[in-house]
Design a protein around this motif. Structure first.
Motif, PDB file in Angstrom:
ATOM      1  N   LEU A 298     -51.097 -33.520  26.495  1.00 27.41           N
ATOM      2  CA  LEU A 298     -50.245 -32.337  26.582  1.00 27.41           C
ATOM      3  C   LEU A 298     -50.031 -32.025  28.054  1.00 27.41           C
ATOM      4  O   LEU A 298     -50.905 -32.279  28.885  1.00 27.41           O
ATOM      5  CB  LEU A 298     -50.930 -31.149  25.889  1.00 27.41           C
TER       6      LEU A 298
ATOM      7  N   GLU B 232     -49.765 -29.840  31.400  1.00 30.51           N
ATOM      8  CA  GLU B 232     -50.523 -28.690  31.897  1.00 30.51           C
ATOM      9  C   GLU B 232     -49.646 -27.792  32.759  1.00 30.51           C
ATOM     10  O   GLU B 232     -48.683 -28.250  33.369  1.00 30.51           O
ATOM     11  CB  GLU B 232     -51.736 -29.169  32.711  1.00 30.51           C
ATOM     12  N   GLN B 233     -50.001 -26.509  32.828  1.00 33.48           N
ATOM     13  CA  GLN B 233     -49.222 -25.542  33.620  1.00 33.48           C
ATOM     14  C   GLN B 233     -49.115 -25.970  35.079  1.00 33.48           C
ATOM     15  O   GLN B 233     -48.090 -25.774  35.713  1.00 33.48           O
ATOM     16  CB  GLN B 233     -49.886 -24.160  33.559  1.00 33.48           C
TER      17      GLN B 233
ATOM     18  N   PRO C 275     -61.699 -28.298  30.819  1.00 28.07           N
ATOM     19  CA  PRO C 275     -62.073 -28.932  29.545  1.00 28.07           C
ATOM     20  C   PRO C 275     -62.102 -30.458  29.644  1.00 28.07           C
ATOM     21  O   PRO C 275     -61.474 -31.040  30.525  1.00 28.07           O
ATOM     22  CB  PRO C 275     -60.956 -28.491  28.585  1.00 28.07           C
TER      23      PRO C 275
ATOM     24  N   SER D 246     -53.500 -32.926  29.791  1.00 26.72           N
ATOM     25  CA  SER D 246     -54.768 -32.867  29.050  1.00 26.72           C
ATOM     26  C   SER D 246     -54.694 -33.827  27.880  1.00 26.72           C
ATOM     27  O   SER D 246     -53.774 -33.712  27.049  1.00 26.72           O
ATOM     28  CB  SER D 246     -54.998 -31.463  28.471  1.00 26.72           C
TER      29      SER D 246
ATOM     30  N   ILE E  10     -55.366 -35.147  24.307  1.00 24.19           N
ATOM     31  CA  ILE E  10     -55.624 -34.395  23.077  1.00 24.19           C
ATOM     32  C   ILE E  10     -57.017 -34.728  22.532  1.00 24.19           C
ATOM     33  O   ILE E  10     -57.553 -35.816  22.798  1.00 24.19           O
ATOM     34  CB  ILE E  10     -54.527 -34.639  22.012  1.00 24.19           C
ATOM     35  N   SER E  11     -57.577 -33.793  21.774  1.00 24.75           N
ATOM     36  CA  SER E  11     -58.972 -33.929  21.313  1.00 24.75           C
ATOM     37  C   SER E  11     -59.266 -35.281  20.677  1.00 24.75           C
ATOM     38  O   SER E  11     -60.253 -35.935  21.021  1.00 24.75           O
ATOM     39  CB  SER E  11     -59.300 -32.836  20.296  1.00 24.75           C
ATOM     40  N   VAL E  12     -58.404 -35.685  19.725  1.00 25.63           N
ATOM     41  CA  VAL E  12     -58.671 -36.931  19.000  1.00 25.63           C
ATOM     42  C   VAL E  12     -58.746 -38.110  19.968  1.00 25.63           C
ATOM     43  O   VAL E  12     -59.647 -38.957  19.874  1.00 25.63           O
ATOM     44  CB  VAL E  12     -57.564 -37.172  17.944  1.00 25.63           C
TER      45      VAL E  12
ATOM     46  N   ARG F 226     -48.107 -29.954  20.937  1.00 25.67           N
ATOM     47  CA  ARG F 226     -49.345 -29.365  20.465  1.00 25.67           C
ATOM     48  C   ARG F 226     -49.503 -29.552  18.963  1.00 25.67           C
ATOM     49  O   ARG F 226     -50.606 -29.773  18.464  1.00 25.67           O
ATOM     50  CB  ARG F 226     -49.388 -27.874  20.832  1.00 25.67           C
TER      51      ARG F 226
ATOM     52  N   ALA G 162     -50.868 -32.837  18.263  1.00 27.37           N
ATOM     53  CA  ALA G 162     -52.296 -32.863  18.597  1.00 27.37           C
ATOM     54  C   ALA G 162     -53.121 -32.310  17.435  1.00 27.37           C
ATOM     55  O   ALA G 162     -54.146 -32.882  17.051  1.00 27.37           O
ATOM     56  CB  ALA G 162     -52.560 -32.063  19.873  1.00 27.37           C
ATOM     57  N   VAL G 163     -52.657 -31.190  16.882  1.00 28.57           N
ATOM     58  CA  VAL G 163     -53.397 -30.553  15.783  1.00 28.57           C
ATOM     59  C   VAL G 163     -53.297 -31.406  14.516  1.00 28.57           C
ATOM     60  O   VAL G 163     -54.278 -31.573  13.792  1.00 28.57           O
ATOM     61  CB  VAL G 163     -52.887 -29.106  15.558  1.00 28.57           C
TER      62      VAL G 163
ATOM     63  N   LEU H  80     -55.699 -34.157  14.674  1.00 28.59           N
ATOM     64  CA  LEU H  80     -57.050 -33.652  14.436  1.00 28.59           C
ATOM     65  C   LEU H  80     -57.297 -33.470  12.932  1.00 28.59           C
ATOM     66  O   LEU H  80     -58.350 -33.846  12.406  1.00 28.59           O
ATOM     67  CB  LEU H  80     -57.184 -32.313  15.172  1.00 28.59           C
ATOM     68  N   ILE H  81     -56.300 -32.916  12.243  1.00 30.24           N
ATOM     69  CA  ILE H  81     -56.430 -32.704  10.794  1.00 30.24           C
ATOM     70  C   ILE H  81     -56.553 -34.052  10.079  1.00 30.24           C
ATOM     71  O   ILE H  81     -57.372 -34.211   9.174  1.00 30.24           O
ATOM     72  CB  ILE H  81     -55.224 -31.892  10.260  1.00 30.24           C
TER      73      ILE H  81
ATOM     74  N   ARG I 108     -50.590 -14.152  32.573  1.00 35.29           N
ATOM     75  CA  ARG I 108     -49.939 -15.230  31.855  1.00 35.29           C
ATOM     76  C   ARG I 108     -50.953 -15.856  30.907  1.00 35.29           C
ATOM     77  O   ARG I 108     -52.080 -16.151  31.292  1.00 35.29           O
ATOM     78  CB  ARG I 108     -49.437 -16.284  32.842  1.00 35.29           C
TER      79      ARG I 108
ATOM     80  N   MET J  74     -51.897 -22.229  26.652  1.00 34.84           N
ATOM     81  CA  MET J  74     -52.850 -23.157  26.056  1.00 34.84           C
ATOM     82  C   MET J  74     -53.272 -24.139  27.135  1.00 34.84           C
ATOM     83  O   MET J  74     -52.476 -24.521  27.994  1.00 34.84           O
ATOM     84  CB  MET J  74     -52.199 -23.939  24.904  1.00 34.84           C
TER      85      MET J  74
ATOM     86  N   GLY K   5     -54.709 -27.801  27.095  1.00 30.33           N
ATOM     87  CA  GLY K   5     -54.955 -28.856  26.127  1.00 30.33           C
ATOM     88  C   GLY K   5     -54.773 -28.299  24.726  1.00 30.33           C
ATOM     89  O   GLY K   5     -54.030 -27.323  24.534  1.00 30.33           O
ATOM     90  N   ASP K   6     -55.478 -28.879  23.742  1.00 33.15           N
ATOM     91  CA  ASP K   6     -55.334 -28.358  22.377  1.00 33.15           C
ATOM     92  C   ASP K   6     -56.532 -27.521  21.959  1.00 33.15           C
ATOM     93  O   ASP K   6     -56.598 -27.039  20.836  1.00 33.15           O
ATOM     94  CB  ASP K   6     -55.084 -29.499  21.369  1.00 33.15           C
ATOM     95  N   SER K   7     -57.505 -27.319  22.868  1.00 30.21           N
ATOM     96  CA  SER K   7     -58.748 -26.657  22.458  1.00 30.21           C
ATOM     97  C   SER K   7     -59.180 -25.536  23.389  1.00 30.21           C
ATOM     98  O   SER K   7     -60.360 -25.202  23.441  1.00 30.21           O
ATOM     99  CB  SER K   7     -59.877 -27.681  22.354  1.00 30.21           C
TER     100      SER K   7
ATOM    101  N   TYR L 232     -62.601 -21.391  25.064  1.00 27.47           N
ATOM    102  CA  TYR L 232     -62.635 -22.672  24.360  1.00 27.47           C
ATOM    103  C   TYR L 232     -62.657 -22.393  22.862  1.00 27.47           C
ATOM    104  O   TYR L 232     -63.433 -21.553  22.393  1.00 27.47           O
ATOM    105  CB  TYR L 232     -63.890 -23.464  24.730  1.00 27.47           C
TER     106      TYR L 232
ATOM    107  N   PRO M 237     -59.801 -25.860  17.407  1.00 30.60           N
ATOM    108  CA  PRO M 237     -58.425 -25.604  16.980  1.00 30.60           C
ATOM    109  C   PRO M 237     -58.263 -25.572  15.457  1.00 30.60           C
ATOM    110  O   PRO M 237     -57.264 -25.061  14.962  1.00 30.60           O
ATOM    111  CB  PRO M 237     -57.621 -26.750  17.587  1.00 30.60           C
ATOM    112  N   LEU M 238     -59.230 -26.105  14.713  1.00 31.24           N
ATOM    113  CA  LEU M 238     -59.115 -26.092  13.254  1.00 31.24           C
ATOM    114  C   LEU M 238     -59.747 -24.838  12.651  1.00 31.24           C
ATOM    115  O   LEU M 238     -59.552 -24.538  11.483  1.00 31.24           O
ATOM    116  CB  LEU M 238     -59.765 -27.345  12.645  1.00 31.24           C
TER     117      LEU M 238
END
Lengths: 304, 225
Positions: free
Chosen positions: A178, A180-181, A231, A261, A263-265, A286, A289-290, A293-294, B10, B13, B15-17, B63, B66-67
Motif C-alpha cells: 500500500l 504511504e503518506q 509497523p 507498506s 500488506i500483512s499477508v 486496502r 489487502a483485507v 487476509l480473509i 490528519r 491508514m 499499511g493495512d494494520s 495498531y 484488521p479482521l
C-alpha cells in the motif's frame, strides 16, 4: 523437553510477538513468517500463541527428551527423524531420544518447528519471543540448550497438513504493498522507479529488516521527518536512497520517510526470503489487502 | 502536500494494520499533550482489535487487527477525540538523573563546547538547566526522547555513528537529548553517563521514563574528569 544438539545458523524461540509495550520502546519481534508459525501450531493442536522454534537458512539438530508430537512448517528443508526422511507439514511422533535433523534447504528461508503444547520458556513482558536486537526474551539457541515443552493449551492435532496458503518463494517474490503518506516526499517518477524495480535482499539483512539493493530512490524534499511508529512491512528510505524493508525485530519508531507498506499477508512471504533473493513491489488497494487476509483465514479454518 | 493549521490533524491508514492521527510535524509541548491525552483516551475506551498504541512527537499510531477492529468506528473515535479540547491531565512524574559529564563517559563533550563556542562547564550548565519533557520512548526499550535542548548546544548527529554506545550514555542530537538504556549502535553526541537504569524488564513498568514525564539532569561531583 528438547535438547539442541546443533543450533543451525540462527534458531530462536518465537510466539506471536511482544505486543502492548511499544510505547515504552519495546519491539514487537515475533515470527518473520507469522502464517507458517500459526499453521505449525494448528497442525499439532496448539493455540497460535504457543511458541515455536524459528529456523533460518541452515537448520538445527534437535533431540527429543520425551515422547513428543511435532511438525515443521514453512520453508522446505530436507528433514530426517533418526534414519527416516520426513516431510515438511507432516505431523510426526518422536519417541524419547530420537533426533530431528534439518538437511539442505530447497525453497523459502525459514521453517517453524511446533511441538504439542508449545515451547515453554519464561514470558518476558508478556511474550516468549526472542528479540535478538534488544536481548529481550532470550538469545540465539546454542548447542546444549535444553528447552521445556508442553505446558501450553493444546487441543486436537490435525494429522493432515497441506502446506501454507501462499507460494513459497524460490529465489524471490512479488510483494503487494500500500502507498504511504510520506510518498509525497518522492515525485511520481521515483514512485514509478520503485514500482518497476527489482531489488535484491542485501547480505546485511536480518530479523530487523532487509536492506534492498537496486534503483536509488531520491527524495523531493529532505525536510526532517519526525520519528513515529514503524509497523512491520514498512519500506523506509534512508538518505542513501536504498530502501529498507522493516521486519519482525524492527525498532518501535523511526524517522526515515516511508514509500510503501507491504500488506500483512505478504509480510509472511517476505519472511521466506533470503539474502540474494529478488523482491518486486506491486501496489494494491486496502480492500485487496483485507481480502487477502480473509482468504488466508478461511484457508486456515479449513485446517481444523 | 498536506498542510496543517494550528489546530489541524490528519488521520490515515498505515499499511493495512495501523491507523495514525498526526497533529503536524511539530516538536511542541502542546502538541505532545494532545497526542498523549488522545492515546490515553483510546486506551481507556478500549475498542476491539486494538493491539498497541504508540505515541510519538506529533502523532499517535494505533495498531489494529484488521479482521477484528472496526476501522470506520475507530476513525470516528479519533475524529471526535481530536476535536475535543484537551481536558485530561495525563499522569506525569519528575525524574532526576545524575550524570557524570565528560571524560571517557562523555567523549563528545569537548566537541559540543567547540560547537557552542563556550566552555565545557557552560555546556554542562546549559544541559542541566531545563526541565525536559519526555516526548516519546522508543528506538531502544526505555530510550527517552527529551527536549528541547538549548539551541546553543543543539549539535547535529555524528556523521559516523558509533557501533557500540555504552549503556547509560547521555547524548544530544539537535534539539533532542536522550539516554541509552543498553549498549547499542548510535549517532548521538555523547556528553556524559548516568548510573540510572532506564530500562529493567523485571520492573513494572520496565521503563523508568514514560511519555509525558519530566526529566532534569544533575552533574555529579567529579564531572569532566
Amino acid at each position: 523437553m528438547i535438547r539442541v544438539v546443533d543450533a543451525g545458523l540462527l534458531t530462536t524461540v518465537q510466539d506471536c510477538g511482544r505486543w502492548g509495550s511499544q510505547d515504552l520502546g519495546v519491539p514487537v519481534s515475533g515470527p518473520m513468517d507469522l502464517i507458517s508459525h500459526r499453521v505449525a501450531n494448528m497442525l499439532v493442536g496448539n493455540d497460535s500463541a504457543c511458541a515455536t522454534l524459528e529456523v533460518t537458512l541452515v537448520g538445527p539438530e534437535i533431540e527429543f527428551l520425551a515422547d513428543t508430537m511435532f511438525v515443521v512448517v514453512g520453508g522446505e528443508f530436507e528433514l530426517w527423524l533418526g534414519e527416516d526422511r520426513m516431510q515438511v507439514g507432516s505431523v510426526q511422533f518422536a519417541h524419547h531420544g530420537r533426533r530431528l535433523r534439518f538437511g539442505p534447504r530447497t525453497a523459502g528461508a525459514r521453517a517453524y518447528l511446533a511441538i504439542a503444547g508449545g515451547i515453554d520458556v519464561p514470558f518476558t513482558l508478556g511474550s516468549r519471543s526472542t528479540d535478538l536486537a534488544s536481548g529481550l526474551g532470550g538469545r540465539l539457541l546454542r548447542a546444549g540448550d535444553e528447552l521445556s515443552t508442553g505446558s501450553g493449551e493444546s487441543g486436537t492435532p490435525v494429522l493432515r497438513g497441506n502446506g501454507i496458503p501462499f507460494d513459497l518463494p524460490r529465489g524471490g517474490a512479488t510483494l503487494r504493498c500500500l502507498v504511504e503518506q510520506d510518498v509525497l516526499r518522492f515525485d511520481d517518477e521515483v514512485v514509478g522507479v520503485f514500482a518497476d524495480a527489482t531489488y535484491t535482499v542485501g547480505p546485511d539483512s536480518n530479523r530487523m529488516g532487509y536492506r534492498l539493493i537496486g534503483p536509488k530512490l531520491e527524495q523531493v524534499n529532505s525536510q526532517q521527518v519526525l520519528s513515529n511508529a514503524t509497523p512491520m512491512g514498512t519500506v523506509q528510505v534512508p538518505p542513501s536512497g536504498q530502501p529498507i524493508l522493516l521486519m519482525a525485530d524492527r525498532q518501535t519508531i523511526g524517522g526515515y520517510p516511508r514509500i510503501a507498506s507491504v500488506i500483512s499477508v505478504d509480510q509472511s512471504v517476505a519472511g521466506q526470503l533470503a539474502p540474494g533473493d529478488w523482491i518486486r513491489f506491486e501496489f494494491c488497494s486496502r480492500s485487496e489487502a483485507v481480502e487477502a487476509l480473509i482468504a488466508v483465514e478461511q484457508t486456515l479454518l479449513q485446517l481444523v | 502536500m498536506t498542510s496543517y493549521r494550528q489546530s489541524g490533524w490528519r488521520i490515515s491508514m498505515v499499511g493495512d494494520s495501523a491507523i495514525r492521527i498526526d497533529f503536524g510535524a511539530l516538536i511542541d509541548p502542546q502538541v505532545s499533550i494532545r497526542v498523549l491525552a488522545l492515546a490515553a483516551a483510546v486506551r481507556e475506551t478500549g475498542p476491539d482489535g486494538v493491539r498497541d498504541i504508540v505515541p510519538s512527537y506529533s502523532a499517535a499510531t494505533i495498531y489494529i487487527d484488521p479482521l477484528l477492529a472496526d476501522v470506520d468506528g475507530l476513525w470516528k473515535l479519533l475524529e471526535r477525540l481530536a476535536a475535543e479540547p484537551v481536558s485530561r491531565q495525563t499522569s506525569s512524574r519528575d525524574v532526576l538523573v545524575p550524570v557524570h559529564y565528560g571524560g571517557s563517559d562523555g567523549p563528545d563533550l569537548e566537541a559540543v563546547a567547540s560547537f557552542a563556542n563556550c566552555s565545557v562547564d557552560q555546556v554542562i550548565h546549559l544541559h542541566t538547566a531545563p526541565r525536559y519533557r519526555v516526548y516519546m520512548v522508543g528506538f531502544l526499550p526505555g530510550f527517552p526522547y527529551l527536549g528541547p535542548v538549548d539551541s546553543r548546544i543543539a549539535i547535529p548527529r555524528l556523521a559516523n555513528p558509533r557501533l557500540a554506545v555504552p549503556a547509560g550514555s547521555v547524548g544530544i542530537a539537535g534539539v533532542q537529548t536522550g539516554i541509552y538504556p543498553t549498549v547499542a549502535p548510535g549517532g548521538w553526541c555523547l556528553i556524559g553517563r548516568t548510573s540510572v537504569k532506564a530500562f529493567d524488564q523485571d520492573r513494572d513498568p520496565p521503563s523508568l521514563f514514560r511519555p509525558g514525564d519530566f526529566v532534569r539532569f544533575e552533574a555529579v561531583a567529579g564531572s569532566t574528569r
